[in-house]
Design an enzyme around this catalytic site. Structure first.
Site, PDB file in Angstrom:
ATOM      1  N   ASP A 256       4.130  23.649  -1.982  1.00  0.00           N
ATOM      2  CA  ASP A 256       3.652  22.584  -2.869  1.00  0.00           C
ATOM      3  C   ASP A 256       2.142  22.684  -3.028  1.00  0.00           C
ATOM      4  OD1 ASP A 256       3.584  20.349  -4.496  1.00  0.00           O
ATOM      5  OD2 ASP A 256       3.548  18.931  -2.834  1.00  0.00           O
TER       6      ASP A 256
ATOM      7  N   ASN B 190       0.905  10.892   4.155  1.00  0.00           N
ATOM      8  CA  ASN B 190       2.290  10.470   3.963  1.00  0.00           C
ATOM      9  C   ASN B 190       3.300  11.422   4.586  1.00  0.00           C
ATOM     10  OD1 ASN B 190       4.303   8.678   2.516  1.00  0.00           O
ATOM     11  ND2 ASN B 190       4.853  10.678   1.672  1.00  0.00           N
TER      12      ASN B 190
ATOM     13  N   ASP C 173      -4.008  10.780  -0.337  1.00  0.00           N
ATOM     14  CA  ASP C 173      -2.848  11.092  -1.158  1.00  0.00           C
ATOM     15  C   ASP C 173      -1.747  10.044  -0.977  1.00  0.00           C
ATOM     16  OD1 ASP C 173      -1.438  13.061  -2.845  1.00  0.00           O
ATOM     17  OD2 ASP C 173      -0.170  13.384  -1.099  1.00  0.00           O
TER      18      ASP C 173
ATOM     19  N   GLU D 168      -5.220   7.408  -4.177  1.00  0.00           N
ATOM     20  CA  GLU D 168      -4.281   7.620  -5.268  1.00  0.00           C
ATOM     21  C   GLU D 168      -3.283   6.463  -5.236  1.00  0.00           C
ATOM     22  OE1 GLU D 168      -1.117  10.988  -6.893  1.00  0.00           O
ATOM     23  OE2 GLU D 168      -1.375  10.675  -4.740  1.00  0.00           O
TER      24      GLU D 168
ATOM     25  N   ASP E  58      -2.667  16.782 -11.015  1.00  0.00           N
ATOM     26  CA  ASP E  58      -1.222  16.575 -11.113  1.00  0.00           C
ATOM     27  C   ASP E  58      -0.792  16.570 -12.575  1.00  0.00           C
ATOM     28  OD1 ASP E  58      -0.621  16.429  -8.390  1.00  0.00           O
ATOM     29  OD2 ASP E  58      -1.175  14.323  -8.284  1.00  0.00           O
TER      30      ASP E  58
END
Length: 560
Positions: free
Chosen positions: A65, A107, A205, A253, A321
Protein backbone atom coordinates in the site's frame (compact mmCIF):
# COMPACT_ATOMS: atom_id res chain seq x y z
CA UNK A 1 -1.00 41.10 18.62
CA UNK A 2 2.19 41.80 16.67
CA UNK A 3 3.28 40.21 13.40
CA UNK A 4 6.31 38.79 15.24
CA UNK A 5 3.92 36.63 17.28
CA UNK A 6 3.07 34.60 14.17
CA UNK A 7 6.31 32.64 14.56
CA UNK A 8 4.97 31.04 17.74
CA UNK A 9 2.32 29.24 15.69
CA UNK A 10 4.23 28.81 12.46
CA UNK A 11 1.68 26.41 10.96
CA UNK A 12 -0.90 29.19 10.58
CA UNK A 13 0.90 30.76 7.60
CA UNK A 14 3.03 27.87 6.38
CA UNK A 15 3.20 26.48 2.85
CA UNK A 16 3.18 22.67 3.04
CA UNK A 17 4.67 20.51 0.28
CA UNK A 18 3.91 16.78 0.30
CA UNK A 19 6.18 14.26 -1.42
CA UNK A 20 6.96 10.56 -1.52
CA UNK A 21 10.70 9.98 -1.15
CA UNK A 22 10.66 7.01 -3.52
CA UNK A 23 9.25 9.04 -6.43
CA UNK A 24 11.06 12.35 -5.88
CA UNK A 25 14.71 11.90 -6.92
CA UNK A 26 16.94 8.83 -7.27
CA UNK A 27 20.55 9.65 -6.38
CA UNK A 28 22.10 6.19 -6.82
CA UNK A 29 20.57 4.96 -10.06
CA UNK A 30 18.58 1.99 -8.74
CA UNK A 31 15.25 3.36 -10.01
CA UNK A 32 13.92 4.29 -6.56
CA UNK A 33 13.97 7.78 -5.10
CA UNK A 34 15.93 8.07 -1.88
CA UNK A 35 16.82 10.35 1.00
CA UNK A 36 20.16 11.21 -0.58
CA UNK A 37 18.29 12.45 -3.63
CA UNK A 38 15.83 14.42 -1.51
CA UNK A 39 18.71 16.17 0.26
CA UNK A 40 20.02 17.27 -3.14
CA UNK A 41 16.64 18.80 -3.97
CA UNK A 42 15.99 20.72 -0.74
CA UNK A 43 17.28 23.92 -2.37
CA UNK A 44 14.66 23.50 -5.10
CA UNK A 45 11.95 23.52 -2.42
CA UNK A 46 13.51 26.53 -0.73
CA UNK A 47 13.64 28.40 -4.04
CA UNK A 48 9.95 27.68 -4.59
CA UNK A 49 9.17 29.11 -1.15
CA UNK A 50 8.09 25.97 0.70
CA UNK A 51 8.19 26.34 4.49
CA UNK A 52 7.09 22.86 5.59
CA UNK A 53 7.99 19.54 3.97
CA UNK A 54 5.57 16.65 4.55
CA UNK A 55 7.11 13.23 3.94
CA UNK A 56 4.88 10.29 3.07
CA UNK A 57 5.84 7.05 4.89
CA UNK A 58 9.53 6.17 4.66
CA UNK A 59 9.34 3.25 7.12
CA UNK A 60 10.18 -0.40 6.34
CA UNK A 61 7.30 -1.96 4.44
CA UNK A 62 6.30 -4.82 2.12
CA UNK A 63 5.05 -1.90 -0.03
CA UNK A 64 1.65 -3.36 -0.82
CA UNK A 65 0.00 0.00 0.00
CA UNK A 66 2.77 2.39 -1.04
CA UNK A 67 4.35 2.39 2.40
CA UNK A 68 1.23 2.74 4.55
CA UNK A 69 1.63 -0.93 5.49
CA UNK A 70 4.42 -0.47 8.02
CA UNK A 71 6.56 -3.23 9.54
CA UNK A 72 8.70 -1.06 11.84
CA UNK A 73 7.51 2.30 13.18
CA UNK A 74 11.06 3.15 14.27
CA UNK A 75 12.79 2.27 11.01
CA UNK A 76 13.77 3.70 7.64
CA UNK A 77 13.16 1.51 4.59
CA UNK A 78 16.53 0.26 3.34
CA UNK A 79 15.57 1.12 -0.25
CA UNK A 80 15.31 4.81 0.71
CA UNK A 81 18.34 5.22 2.93
CA UNK A 82 19.25 5.35 6.60
CA UNK A 83 18.41 7.23 9.77
CA UNK A 84 21.57 9.23 9.25
CA UNK A 85 20.47 10.35 5.79
CA UNK A 86 17.05 11.30 7.13
CA UNK A 87 18.70 13.49 9.77
CA UNK A 88 20.76 15.11 7.01
CA UNK A 89 17.58 15.91 5.09
CA UNK A 90 16.01 17.44 8.19
CA UNK A 91 19.09 19.52 9.05
CA UNK A 92 19.48 20.73 5.46
CA UNK A 93 15.81 21.67 5.28
CA UNK A 94 15.96 23.47 8.62
CA UNK A 95 18.99 25.42 7.44
CA UNK A 96 16.90 26.65 4.49
CA UNK A 97 14.02 27.66 6.73
CA UNK A 98 11.93 24.54 6.05
CA UNK A 99 10.35 22.47 8.80
CA UNK A 100 9.77 18.74 8.26
CA UNK A 101 6.77 16.63 9.26
CA UNK A 102 6.06 13.00 8.39
CA UNK A 103 3.16 10.61 8.15
CA UNK A 104 2.51 8.62 11.31
CA UNK A 105 0.30 5.57 10.78
CA UNK A 106 -1.53 4.90 14.05
CA UNK A 107 -4.58 3.02 12.85
CA UNK A 108 -2.89 -0.12 11.54
CA UNK A 109 0.34 -1.95 10.73
CA UNK A 110 1.30 -4.41 8.03
CA UNK A 111 0.34 -8.03 8.69
CA UNK A 112 4.11 -8.62 8.38
CA UNK A 113 4.85 -6.46 11.43
CA UNK A 114 6.48 -8.51 14.24
CA UNK A 115 3.67 -7.47 16.58
CA UNK A 116 1.00 -8.99 14.36
CA UNK A 117 3.04 -12.06 13.54
CA UNK A 118 3.24 -12.71 17.27
CA UNK A 119 -0.41 -11.80 17.86
CA UNK A 120 -1.70 -14.41 15.41
CA UNK A 121 0.36 -17.29 16.86
CA UNK A 122 -2.02 -17.91 19.77
CA UNK A 123 -4.88 -16.35 21.67
CA UNK A 124 -2.76 -15.90 24.80
CA UNK A 125 0.25 -14.29 23.09
CA UNK A 126 1.35 -11.06 24.80
CA UNK A 127 0.74 -9.10 21.57
CA UNK A 128 -2.75 -10.54 21.00
CA UNK A 129 -4.51 -7.55 22.53
CA UNK A 130 -2.41 -5.14 20.47
CA UNK A 131 -4.93 -5.82 17.67
CA UNK A 132 -8.72 -6.12 17.58
CA UNK A 133 -10.16 -9.65 17.47
CA UNK A 134 -13.58 -11.29 17.62
CA UNK A 135 -14.47 -14.95 18.12
CA UNK A 136 -17.95 -14.84 16.60
CA UNK A 137 -18.63 -14.47 12.89
CA UNK A 138 -19.02 -10.78 12.00
CA UNK A 139 -22.13 -9.29 10.43
CA UNK A 140 -22.15 -7.83 6.94
CA UNK A 141 -19.83 -4.82 7.01
CA UNK A 142 -19.50 -4.28 3.26
CA UNK A 143 -20.86 -0.75 3.69
CA UNK A 144 -17.94 0.15 5.98
CA UNK A 145 -14.98 -0.81 3.79
CA UNK A 146 -12.68 1.97 2.60
CA UNK A 147 -11.74 0.21 -0.63
CA UNK A 148 -14.92 -1.36 -2.04
CA UNK A 149 -13.15 -2.58 -5.16
CA UNK A 150 -10.81 -4.77 -3.11
CA UNK A 151 -12.58 -5.63 0.16
CA UNK A 152 -16.10 -6.69 1.14
CA UNK A 153 -15.69 -6.72 4.94
CA UNK A 154 -13.68 -4.97 7.65
CA UNK A 155 -13.07 -8.35 9.34
CA UNK A 156 -10.75 -11.11 8.14
CA UNK A 157 -10.64 -14.65 9.51
CA UNK A 158 -7.22 -15.79 10.61
CA UNK A 159 -6.90 -19.55 9.97
CA UNK A 160 -4.41 -20.21 12.77
CA UNK A 161 -6.70 -19.30 15.69
CA UNK A 162 -10.05 -19.26 13.91
CA UNK A 163 -10.83 -15.69 15.02
CA UNK A 164 -11.40 -12.55 12.97
CA UNK A 165 -9.21 -9.44 13.11
CA UNK A 166 -10.35 -5.90 12.30
CA UNK A 167 -9.01 -4.02 9.28
CA UNK A 168 -10.73 -0.85 8.16
CA UNK A 169 -8.40 -0.68 5.15
CA UNK A 170 -6.85 -3.65 3.31
CA UNK A 171 -6.91 -7.12 4.88
CA UNK A 172 -3.10 -7.03 5.08
CA UNK A 173 -3.34 -3.94 7.33
CA UNK A 174 -4.73 -5.14 10.69
CA UNK A 175 -5.99 -2.35 12.94
CA UNK A 176 -4.04 -1.62 16.10
CA UNK A 177 -6.02 -1.76 19.32
CA UNK A 178 -5.44 1.79 20.54
CA UNK A 179 -7.81 1.08 23.42
CA UNK A 180 -4.87 -0.88 24.85
CA UNK A 181 -2.70 1.34 27.06
CA UNK A 182 0.45 -0.52 25.98
CA UNK A 183 -0.31 0.33 22.34
CA UNK A 184 -0.95 3.97 23.17
CA UNK A 185 2.32 4.12 25.08
CA UNK A 186 4.25 2.58 22.19
CA UNK A 187 2.75 4.98 19.66
CA UNK A 188 3.73 7.93 21.84
CA UNK A 189 7.21 6.45 22.24
CA UNK A 190 7.47 6.18 18.47
CA UNK A 191 6.48 9.81 17.97
CA UNK A 192 8.91 10.89 20.66
CA UNK A 193 11.68 9.05 18.83
CA UNK A 194 11.08 10.90 15.55
CA UNK A 195 10.76 14.25 17.30
CA UNK A 196 14.13 13.57 18.90
CA UNK A 197 15.59 13.01 15.44
CA UNK A 198 14.35 16.43 14.39
CA UNK A 199 10.83 16.18 12.97
CA UNK A 200 8.51 19.12 13.61
CA UNK A 201 5.32 17.10 13.79
CA UNK A 202 3.19 14.54 12.06
CA UNK A 203 0.44 14.15 9.51
CA UNK A 204 -1.82 11.71 11.36
CA UNK A 205 -3.41 9.13 9.07
CA UNK A 206 -7.06 8.00 9.30
CA UNK A 207 -7.84 9.73 12.60
CA UNK A 208 -11.59 8.94 12.92
CA UNK A 209 -11.00 5.20 12.52
CA UNK A 210 -8.82 4.72 15.57
CA UNK A 211 -10.95 7.10 17.61
CA UNK A 212 -14.00 4.97 16.77
CA UNK A 213 -12.17 1.87 17.98
CA UNK A 214 -11.45 3.52 21.33
CA UNK A 215 -15.08 4.52 21.59
CA UNK A 216 -16.21 0.95 20.94
CA UNK A 217 -13.94 -0.44 23.63
CA UNK A 218 -14.89 2.31 26.08
CA UNK A 219 -18.45 0.98 26.08
CA UNK A 220 -17.22 -2.30 27.57
CA UNK A 221 -17.64 -2.25 31.39
CA UNK A 222 -14.91 -4.85 31.60
CA UNK A 223 -12.34 -2.37 30.23
CA UNK A 224 -11.79 0.27 32.95
CA UNK A 225 -8.37 1.03 31.41
CA UNK A 226 -9.99 2.58 28.34
CA UNK A 227 -10.73 6.34 28.44
CA UNK A 228 -14.46 6.96 28.78
CA UNK A 229 -14.06 9.82 26.29
CA UNK A 230 -12.35 8.49 23.15
CA UNK A 231 -11.05 11.97 22.31
CA UNK A 232 -8.94 11.85 25.46
CA UNK A 233 -6.46 9.85 23.39
CA UNK A 234 -5.96 12.77 20.99
CA UNK A 235 -5.60 15.15 23.92
CA UNK A 236 -2.95 12.90 25.40
CA UNK A 237 -1.09 12.70 22.09
CA UNK A 238 -1.09 16.47 21.61
CA UNK A 239 0.07 17.03 25.19
CA UNK A 240 2.85 14.47 24.75
CA UNK A 241 4.03 15.89 21.42
CA UNK A 242 4.14 19.44 22.76
CA UNK A 243 5.93 18.37 25.93
CA UNK A 244 8.62 16.82 23.79
CA UNK A 245 8.76 19.70 21.30
CA UNK A 246 6.78 22.82 22.04
CA UNK A 247 6.09 23.94 18.47
CA UNK A 248 5.50 20.52 16.91
CA UNK A 249 2.13 19.89 15.26
CA UNK A 250 -0.42 17.19 14.57
CA UNK A 251 -2.04 17.58 11.14
CA UNK A 252 -5.01 15.26 10.94
CA UNK A 253 -6.76 13.47 8.09
CA UNK A 254 -10.37 13.87 9.22
CA UNK A 255 -12.79 13.62 6.31
CA UNK A 256 -15.99 14.34 8.22
CA UNK A 257 -18.73 16.97 8.05
CA UNK A 258 -17.75 20.33 9.55
CA UNK A 259 -19.96 19.81 12.60
CA UNK A 260 -17.90 16.75 13.53
CA UNK A 261 -14.51 18.15 12.61
CA UNK A 262 -14.52 20.72 15.40
CA UNK A 263 -14.49 17.88 17.93
CA UNK A 264 -11.14 16.76 16.57
CA UNK A 265 -9.67 20.21 17.17
CA UNK A 266 -10.74 19.77 20.79
CA UNK A 267 -13.69 22.14 20.52
CA UNK A 268 -13.24 25.39 22.40
CA UNK A 269 -10.41 23.88 24.44
CA UNK A 270 -8.31 23.45 21.25
CA UNK A 271 -6.34 20.62 22.84
CA UNK A 272 -6.44 17.89 20.18
CA UNK A 273 -5.26 18.26 16.55
CA UNK A 274 -3.47 21.50 15.67
CA UNK A 275 -4.53 21.29 12.02
CA UNK A 276 -7.01 19.44 9.82
CA UNK A 277 -7.48 19.16 6.10
CA UNK A 278 -10.66 20.89 4.93
CA UNK A 279 -12.16 18.19 2.71
CA UNK A 280 -15.56 19.91 2.62
CA UNK A 281 -14.18 23.12 1.08
CA UNK A 282 -12.08 21.12 -1.41
CA UNK A 283 -15.03 19.09 -2.64
CA UNK A 284 -17.25 22.12 -2.99
CA UNK A 285 -14.48 23.93 -4.86
CA UNK A 286 -14.68 21.27 -7.56
CA UNK A 287 -18.47 21.51 -7.64
CA UNK A 288 -18.17 25.27 -8.09
CA UNK A 289 -15.60 24.81 -10.85
CA UNK A 290 -17.84 22.31 -12.62
CA UNK A 291 -20.78 24.70 -12.50
CA UNK A 292 -18.89 27.97 -12.96
CA UNK A 293 -20.84 29.05 -9.87
CA UNK A 294 -19.14 30.00 -6.60
CA UNK A 295 -22.15 29.43 -4.38
CA UNK A 296 -21.30 25.85 -3.26
CA UNK A 297 -17.78 26.98 -2.31
CA UNK A 298 -19.02 30.14 -0.58
CA UNK A 299 -21.56 28.11 1.40
CA UNK A 300 -18.90 25.63 2.53
CA UNK A 301 -16.63 28.46 3.66
CA UNK A 302 -19.42 30.20 5.56
CA UNK A 303 -20.35 26.95 7.29
CA UNK A 304 -16.86 26.24 8.56
CA UNK A 305 -17.08 26.15 12.36
CA UNK A 306 -15.22 28.84 14.24
CA UNK A 307 -11.96 27.46 15.64
CA UNK A 308 -9.55 28.67 18.28
CA UNK A 309 -6.46 30.73 17.28
CA UNK A 310 -4.08 27.83 17.98
CA UNK A 311 -5.86 25.66 15.37
CA UNK A 312 -5.85 25.89 11.60
CA UNK A 313 -7.45 24.48 8.46
CA UNK A 314 -5.15 23.00 5.80
CA UNK A 315 -6.47 23.82 2.32
CA UNK A 316 -5.69 21.89 -0.86
CA UNK A 317 -6.90 21.10 -4.37
CA UNK A 318 -5.08 17.77 -4.67
CA UNK A 319 -3.40 15.34 -2.31
CA UNK A 320 -1.67 11.96 -2.52
CA UNK A 321 -4.91 9.93 -2.29
CA UNK A 322 -7.86 9.78 -4.62
CA UNK A 323 -9.62 13.10 -5.09
CA UNK A 324 -12.55 12.13 -2.92
CA UNK A 325 -15.99 13.60 -3.53
CA UNK A 326 -17.75 11.53 -0.89
CA UNK A 327 -19.37 14.44 0.95
CA UNK A 328 -21.22 15.63 -2.15
CA UNK A 329 -24.65 14.26 -3.02
CA UNK A 330 -24.86 11.62 -5.74
CA UNK A 331 -26.15 14.22 -8.19
CA UNK A 332 -23.43 16.73 -7.29
CA UNK A 333 -20.73 14.09 -7.58
CA UNK A 334 -22.00 13.17 -11.01
CA UNK A 335 -21.72 16.82 -12.06
CA UNK A 336 -18.04 16.80 -11.10
CA UNK A 337 -17.50 13.44 -12.82
CA UNK A 338 -19.14 14.75 -15.99
CA UNK A 339 -16.97 17.87 -15.98
CA UNK A 340 -13.60 16.47 -14.90
CA UNK A 341 -13.61 12.68 -15.15
CA UNK A 342 -16.29 11.34 -17.48
CA UNK A 343 -14.49 8.09 -18.36
CA UNK A 344 -14.70 5.13 -15.94
CA UNK A 345 -10.90 4.78 -15.82
CA UNK A 346 -10.72 8.35 -14.45
CA UNK A 347 -12.93 7.49 -11.48
CA UNK A 348 -12.14 5.48 -8.39
CA UNK A 349 -14.16 3.69 -5.70
CA UNK A 350 -17.33 5.28 -7.08
CA UNK A 351 -16.61 8.36 -4.98
CA UNK A 352 -13.61 10.15 -6.45
CA UNK A 353 -11.17 10.87 -9.26
CA UNK A 354 -7.67 9.56 -9.95
CA UNK A 355 -6.61 12.66 -11.87
CA UNK A 356 -4.41 15.68 -11.33
CA UNK A 357 -5.78 19.16 -11.90
CA UNK A 358 -4.23 20.03 -15.31
CA UNK A 359 -5.91 17.14 -17.09
CA UNK A 360 -9.22 17.95 -15.47
CA UNK A 361 -8.99 21.51 -16.78
CA UNK A 362 -7.82 20.43 -20.24
CA UNK A 363 -4.49 22.11 -19.62
CA UNK A 364 -6.01 25.60 -19.71
CA UNK A 365 -3.33 27.82 -18.10
CA UNK A 366 -5.89 30.51 -17.24
CA UNK A 367 -8.01 28.11 -15.20
CA UNK A 368 -4.98 26.49 -13.57
CA UNK A 369 -3.70 29.84 -12.33
CA UNK A 370 -7.17 30.85 -11.22
CA UNK A 371 -7.53 27.72 -9.08
CA UNK A 372 -4.16 28.16 -7.39
CA UNK A 373 -4.71 31.88 -6.84
CA UNK A 374 -8.00 30.97 -5.20
CA UNK A 375 -6.41 28.20 -3.10
CA UNK A 376 -3.73 30.47 -1.68
CA UNK A 377 -6.24 33.23 -0.92
CA UNK A 378 -8.56 31.01 1.12
CA UNK A 379 -8.32 31.25 4.91
CA UNK A 380 -5.96 28.52 6.04
CA UNK A 381 -2.63 26.91 5.25
CA UNK A 382 -2.16 25.84 1.60
CA UNK A 383 -0.87 22.34 0.95
CA UNK A 384 0.45 21.22 -2.42
CA UNK A 385 1.40 17.78 -3.72
CA UNK A 386 4.75 17.37 -5.46
CA UNK A 387 4.61 18.26 -9.14
CA UNK A 388 1.57 20.52 -8.77
CA UNK A 389 3.84 23.52 -9.15
CA UNK A 390 4.76 22.22 -12.63
CA UNK A 391 1.32 21.12 -13.79
CA UNK A 392 2.20 17.42 -13.84
CA UNK A 393 -0.43 15.00 -15.10
CA UNK A 394 -1.57 11.54 -14.08
CA UNK A 395 -0.97 8.05 -15.47
CA UNK A 396 -4.41 6.46 -15.72
CA UNK A 397 -2.84 3.11 -16.56
CA UNK A 398 -1.65 2.83 -12.96
CA UNK A 399 -3.89 1.21 -10.40
CA UNK A 400 -5.95 3.36 -8.05
CA UNK A 401 -4.17 6.14 -6.23
CA UNK A 402 -0.85 5.30 -7.88
CA UNK A 403 -2.06 7.21 -10.95
CA UNK A 404 -0.91 10.48 -9.33
CA UNK A 405 2.18 9.10 -7.56
CA UNK A 406 4.44 9.08 -10.61
CA UNK A 407 8.12 10.14 -10.66
CA UNK A 408 8.90 13.83 -10.33
CA UNK A 409 9.73 15.43 -13.67
CA UNK A 410 13.01 17.30 -13.32
CA UNK A 411 14.20 17.56 -16.91
CA UNK A 412 13.12 16.73 -20.46
CA UNK A 413 15.67 13.91 -20.61
CA UNK A 414 15.49 10.20 -19.95
CA UNK A 415 13.09 9.26 -17.14
CA UNK A 416 12.38 12.96 -16.71
CA UNK A 417 15.69 13.33 -14.89
CA UNK A 418 14.28 11.31 -11.97
CA UNK A 419 16.71 8.41 -12.31
CA UNK A 420 19.53 7.09 -14.50
CA UNK A 421 18.17 3.53 -14.21
CA UNK A 422 16.65 1.72 -17.19
CA UNK A 423 12.96 2.63 -17.43
CA UNK A 424 11.92 -0.94 -16.58
CA UNK A 425 13.56 -0.59 -13.15
CA UNK A 426 11.77 2.59 -12.12
CA UNK A 427 9.57 2.41 -9.05
CA UNK A 428 6.77 3.73 -11.27
CA UNK A 429 6.58 4.66 -14.95
CA UNK A 430 7.05 8.29 -15.91
CA UNK A 431 3.97 10.04 -17.29
CA UNK A 432 3.81 10.00 -21.10
CA UNK A 433 2.15 12.27 -23.63
CA UNK A 434 1.36 15.95 -23.35
CA UNK A 435 2.01 16.06 -19.62
CA UNK A 436 5.23 14.05 -19.85
CA UNK A 437 8.71 15.43 -19.12
CA UNK A 438 9.28 16.63 -22.68
CA UNK A 439 6.59 19.24 -22.09
CA UNK A 440 6.40 19.58 -18.29
CA UNK A 441 9.58 19.69 -16.23
CA UNK A 442 11.25 21.74 -13.52
CA UNK A 443 14.40 22.69 -15.44
CA UNK A 444 12.51 24.54 -18.16
CA UNK A 445 9.93 26.14 -15.90
CA UNK A 446 12.44 27.54 -13.39
CA UNK A 447 14.03 29.50 -16.24
CA UNK A 448 10.72 30.74 -17.63
CA UNK A 449 9.22 33.78 -15.83
CA UNK A 450 5.83 33.01 -17.40
CA UNK A 451 5.69 29.35 -16.32
CA UNK A 452 3.28 27.84 -13.82
CA UNK A 453 6.25 27.21 -11.51
CA UNK A 454 7.15 30.90 -11.53
CA UNK A 455 3.51 31.83 -11.00
CA UNK A 456 3.17 29.58 -7.95
CA UNK A 457 6.46 30.82 -6.59
CA UNK A 458 5.03 34.33 -6.77
CA UNK A 459 1.78 33.20 -5.16
CA UNK A 460 3.71 31.67 -2.27
CA UNK A 461 5.63 34.93 -1.77
CA UNK A 462 2.37 36.92 -1.83
CA UNK A 463 0.69 34.53 0.59
CA UNK A 464 3.61 34.68 3.00
CA UNK A 465 3.39 38.48 2.98
CA UNK A 466 -0.28 38.31 4.02
CA UNK A 467 -0.66 37.05 7.60
CA UNK A 468 -4.30 38.11 7.26
CA UNK A 469 -4.92 34.97 5.17
CA UNK A 470 -3.75 32.64 7.92
CA UNK A 471 -4.70 34.58 11.02
CA UNK A 472 -7.56 36.86 10.07
CA UNK A 473 -11.32 36.75 10.16
CA UNK A 474 -12.93 35.70 6.91
CA UNK A 475 -15.95 37.21 5.18
CA UNK A 476 -17.58 36.48 1.83
CA UNK A 477 -18.47 39.83 0.26
CA UNK A 478 -21.94 40.02 -1.31
CA UNK A 479 -22.15 40.65 -5.05
CA UNK A 480 -24.62 39.48 -7.69
CA UNK A 481 -22.42 37.61 -10.17
CA UNK A 482 -22.52 33.91 -9.24
CA UNK A 483 -19.32 33.27 -11.17
CA UNK A 484 -17.34 35.55 -8.87
CA UNK A 485 -16.14 34.91 -5.34
CA UNK A 486 -15.12 38.05 -3.47
CA UNK A 487 -13.86 37.70 0.08
CA UNK A 488 -12.11 39.70 2.74
CA UNK A 489 -9.56 38.51 5.30
CA UNK A 490 -8.91 41.02 8.07
CA UNK A 491 -6.40 40.86 10.90
CA UNK A 492 -5.70 43.64 13.37
CA UNK A 493 -5.85 46.82 11.28
CA UNK A 494 -4.92 45.10 7.98
CA UNK A 495 -7.08 43.46 5.34
CA UNK A 496 -6.78 41.70 1.98
CA UNK A 497 -9.60 41.60 -0.58
CA UNK A 498 -9.49 38.67 -3.03
CA UNK A 499 -11.72 38.41 -6.10
CA UNK A 500 -11.84 35.38 -8.42
CA UNK A 501 -13.90 34.85 -11.57
CA UNK A 502 -14.77 31.20 -12.26
CA UNK A 503 -16.44 32.19 -15.51
CA UNK A 504 -14.94 32.33 -19.00
CA UNK A 505 -16.40 35.78 -19.71
CA UNK A 506 -14.93 39.10 -18.50
CA UNK A 507 -16.96 40.86 -15.85
CA UNK A 508 -17.03 43.88 -13.57
CA UNK A 509 -17.51 43.56 -9.83
CA UNK A 510 -18.93 46.32 -7.64
CA UNK A 511 -17.76 46.05 -4.04
CA UNK A 512 -17.94 48.05 -0.85
CA UNK A 513 -14.73 47.35 1.02
CA UNK A 514 -14.64 50.13 3.63
CA UNK A 515 -16.65 53.03 5.04
CA UNK A 516 -14.32 55.68 3.61
CA UNK A 517 -11.86 56.25 0.81
CA UNK A 518 -9.04 53.68 0.78
CA UNK A 519 -6.23 52.64 -1.53
CA UNK A 520 -6.23 49.06 -2.85
CA UNK A 521 -2.79 47.86 -3.91
CA UNK A 522 -2.58 44.80 -6.16
CA UNK A 523 -0.43 42.04 -4.66
CA UNK A 524 -0.11 39.78 -7.70
CA UNK A 525 0.65 42.28 -10.47
CA UNK A 526 1.50 45.98 -10.76
CA UNK A 527 -1.49 48.23 -10.21
CA UNK A 528 -3.77 49.81 -7.67
CA UNK A 529 -7.34 50.99 -7.25
CA UNK A 530 -8.89 53.71 -5.14
CA UNK A 531 -12.39 53.57 -3.73
CA UNK A 532 -14.80 56.48 -3.58
CA UNK A 533 -15.38 58.31 -0.31
CA UNK A 534 -17.86 55.62 0.76
CA UNK A 535 -15.42 52.76 0.21
CA UNK A 536 -16.95 51.55 -3.07
CA UNK A 537 -14.97 50.30 -6.05
CA UNK A 538 -15.60 48.64 -9.41
CA UNK A 539 -13.07 45.97 -10.38
CA UNK A 540 -12.61 44.63 -13.91
CA UNK A 541 -11.87 40.91 -14.18
CA UNK A 542 -10.87 38.92 -17.24
CA UNK A 543 -12.43 35.54 -17.90
CA UNK A 544 -10.91 33.28 -15.22
CA UNK A 545 -9.35 36.44 -13.81
CA UNK A 546 -8.39 37.21 -10.20
CA UNK A 547 -7.16 40.08 -8.05
CA UNK A 548 -5.59 40.20 -4.58
CA UNK A 549 -5.78 43.72 -3.14
CA UNK A 550 -4.34 45.01 0.12
CA UNK A 551 -6.39 47.68 1.82
CA UNK A 552 -4.32 50.75 2.71
CA UNK A 553 -5.84 53.30 5.04
CA UNK A 554 -4.27 56.73 5.52
CA UNK A 555 -0.52 56.53 6.09
CA UNK A 556 -0.42 52.74 6.36
CA UNK A 557 3.25 51.77 6.17
CA UNK A 558 2.62 48.13 5.31
CA UNK A 559 4.44 47.08 2.16
CA UNK A 560 2.23 46.79 -0.96
Amino acid sequence: MRVTDTSDQWWKIAVIYCLDVETFYDSDGDGIGDLGGLAERVDYLAELGVTCLWLMPFYPTPDRDDGYDVTDLYGVDHRLGTHGQLVEVIRTANDRGIRVIADVVINHTSDQHPWFKAARRSKDNRYRDWYVWRADAPPDTSDQVVFPDREDSIWEKDPRTGEWYLHHFYRYQPDLNVANQAVRDEIARTMGFWLELGLDGFRVDAVPFFIDDVETAAADPGRPDVPADPHQYLRDLRAFVNRRKGNAILLGEVNLPHRDQKKFFGGNAADELHMMFDFITMQNLYLSLARGDVRPLAKALRQRPAIQPSCQWATFVRNHDELTLDKLTDAQRQEVFDAFGPEPEMQIYGRGLKRRLPGMLDGDPRRLRLVYALLFSLPGTPTIFYGEELGMGEDLAQEGRMAVRTPMQWTSGRNGGFSTAPPRKLVSPVVEGGYGPAHVNAAQQRRDPDSLWSFIRGLIAAYRSCPELGWGTFEVLPQPDHAVLAHRSAWEDAAVIAVHNLGAEPTEVDLTVADREVLLVDLLQPGEERTDDRGRVTLALDGYGYRWLRVHVGDDARLP
